[in-house]
Motif scaffolding. Sequence first.
Motif: not given
Length: 289
Positions: A25, A40-41, A52
Amino acid sequence: MRNPVSISSIFFTLFILHIQARTDPRPCTTSCGDIHNIAYPFRLRGDPPNCGDPDYELYCDANNRTILNFHAGLYYVKRISYAERRIRLVDVNLDTGNCSLPYRSLGIDEVLGDGRYNRNYSSPHATFVRCTGEIDSMRSNMVPCLSGNTSRVYVNYTDYMLYNPNIPSTCSIIAMVLSDGSDDQKVNLPTSYDKIRRTLQSGFDLIWSVECRNCRADGGYCQFLTEESNRFRCSKEDDYATELRNAILYLVTVFVIGVTILCRYILAPLVVFVFILHKCCSKRNRTDQ
């Protein structure tokens, strides 16, 4: 003629970017409307590939509102808590509090079967049912805009998921939606349609877990420490078979060792003793003759 090496290089590069998006990430942050901390995510549709995770993609609609497409249902994102790994969602048809069915039915079974998110199995549900006649005990729960002369639509608010055997035989489930009311509403469940409608406006929480998603993608399943936790143990479906095979192998080994000890230290001396006794008896009989 296109160079096959160049085409292969392009596909390899795209593959590496896809893997990086899942495992590496990057500190990408974007925003849409009131949601300023999309990181992120999560990612917004159209973000660079390394931002992401593709499995947690959101998008910004024409009204500048953040939307999650989850199991073909559309949900406005009300807030994201990265400390608690929680995302607050509300069905797009229920956000304004208007009389309506959810955009798409969603129950706890679909959430837990997805792998990307977790939630307490005993979660409040609002279940919409269509009945061929009027149900006196549910009169205050009738959904007026969906009811007519030939049928009535009611909504049940329960702290668990309803199935067809749980409702009157003259009714059938047409939709359901998850809910998270206030602490008072969790103790005193709303009983009238107006109260339920306002409760559904507040939406519901999901807890995300990228690690659980990865566990399931690797053929395992997640054993969460608690129903509302993102901490879990990744177990493989063949763990039980492996443990059973090891247990059988252990028992067979113990049996073989036991038989070996029995034959060597008990049966073998006994056979020798019987043989010697037989020889002695035979020799004595010949001497007596």
